[in-house]
Design a protein around this motif. Structure first.
Motif, short mmCIF file in Angstrom:
data_model
loop_
_atom_site.label_atom_id
_atom_site.label_comp_id
_atom_site.label_asym_id
_atom_site.label_seq_id
_atom_site.Cartn_x
_atom_site.Cartn_y
_atom_site.Cartn_z
N LEU A 1 0.85 -1.34 -0.05
CA LEU A 1 -0.05 -0.11 -0.14
C LEU A 1 0.90 1.37 0.03
CD1 LEU A 1 -2.45 -1.16 2.95
CD2 LEU A 1 -2.92 -0.92 0.35
N GLU A 2 0.74 2.09 -0.95
CA GLU A 2 1.68 3.17 -1.10
C GLU A 2 0.65 4.59 -1.14
OE1 GLU A 2 4.42 2.69 -4.34
OE2 GLU A 2 2.63 2.48 -5.91
N HIS A 3 1.53 5.71 -1.00
CA HIS A 3 0.63 6.76 -1.27
C HIS A 3 -0.53 7.00 -0.15
CE1 HIS A 3 3.17 7.33 -4.60
NE2 HIS A 3 2.42 6.37 -5.26
N ILE A 4 -0.07 6.30 1.14
CA ILE A 4 -1.12 6.37 2.02
C ILE A 4 -1.49 7.75 2.50
CG2 ILE A 4 -2.06 5.45 4.37
CD1 ILE A 4 -0.25 3.25 3.73
N THR A 5 -2.66 8.20 2.46
CA THR A 5 -3.01 9.41 3.23
C THR A 5 -4.03 9.03 4.27
OG1 THR A 5 -4.92 9.54 1.68
CG2 THR A 5 -2.98 10.85 1.02
N TRP A 6 -3.40 9.15 5.41
CA TRP A 6 -3.92 8.73 6.71
C TRP A 6 -5.23 9.67 7.03
CZ3 TRP A 6 -2.72 4.06 7.96
CH2 TRP A 6 -1.51 3.63 7.71
N ARG A 7 -5.17 10.83 6.64
CA ARG A 7 -6.02 11.77 6.88
C ARG A 7 -7.40 11.44 6.17
NH1 ARG A 7 -5.67 17.50 8.73
NH2 ARG A 7 -3.70 17.06 9.09
N ASN A 8 -7.10 11.19 4.98
CA ASN A 8 -8.50 10.76 3.97
C ASN A 8 -8.50 9.40 3.94
OD1 ASN A 8 -8.60 13.58 3.35
ND2 ASN A 8 -7.19 13.23 1.46
N GLY A 9 -7.99 8.68 4.48
CA GLY A 9 -7.97 7.12 4.72
C GLY A 9 -7.99 6.36 3.18
N GLN A 10 -6.90 6.71 2.50
CA GLN A 10 -6.94 6.15 1.12
C GLN A 10 -5.53 5.68 0.76
OE1 GLN A 10 -8.26 8.92 -1.97
NE2 GLN A 10 -10.29 9.20 -0.72
#
Length: 178
Positions: free
Chosen positions: A78-87
């Motif tokens: 899983l890459e480019h994880i945007t924790w704030r947006n959950g993606q």
């Protein structure tokens, strides 16, 4: 970032330094890199930046794909994880071609979705796949991914054919799992 999976999953396990040699070998296979792109630099130049980043970055999670006996046959991240947006973006490669078309990719995808949605609370996973990679598209659809759009290839796949953008949502995964 690599996390301890505590032996909970059937198709994935944590990546280890011992796995690097095999990943480098698969990265030299033209058929594999044609499908998933090169990880370790361009022709005749080995760059371990991908590996170092995978092991330390807070916006990437990497896993080994394994057989029932624990043999390394590929990797998934899983890459480019945007924790704030959950993606996050999913990337997978079965490097040992003897295990193509045997369900290991589909199993690893479902295991990673479980990590993403259940353990980390992400709500959307997306991916890009070559439009003519029918085997991968079929595996993604079995795991609940839906085709969203067509894209021009970029990054490791730049210059390739068009890509299909696919996505999966946590609520769809929960329904599929039930």
């Amino acid at each position: 970032m690599v996390l301890d999976l505590e032996g909970r999953y059937r198709y994935i396990r944590e990546l280890k330094d011992d796995d690097l040699a095999m990943l480098l070998l698969w990265d030299e296979d033209e058929e594999i890199t044609e499908l998933s792109g090169k990880k370790f630099g361009r022709a005749n130049q080995i760059d371990l930046g991908w590996w170092r980043d995978l092991m330390t970055s807070p916006i990437r999670l990497g896993f080994a794909i394994q057989t029932e006996e624990g043999q390394l046959i590929g990797d998934v991240e899983l890459e480019h994880i945007t924790w704030r947006n959950g993606q996050a973006e999913l990337r997978i490669s079965i490097g040992d071609k003897r295990y193509w078309n045997q369900g290991y990719g589909s199993g690893a995808i479902l295991d990673v979705l479980d990590v993403a949605y259940v353990r980390y609370g992400l709500n959307k996973i997306y991916l890009r796949v070559k439009k003519d990679n029918y085997r991968a598209i079929r595996a993604y659809e079995k795991a609940g991914f839906k085709k969203i759009a067509m894209l021009a290839a970029s990054g490791r796949l730049e210059g390739s054919t068009e890509l299909v953008l696919m996505e999966s949502w946590a609520h769809q995964y929960a329904a599929l799992k039930a």
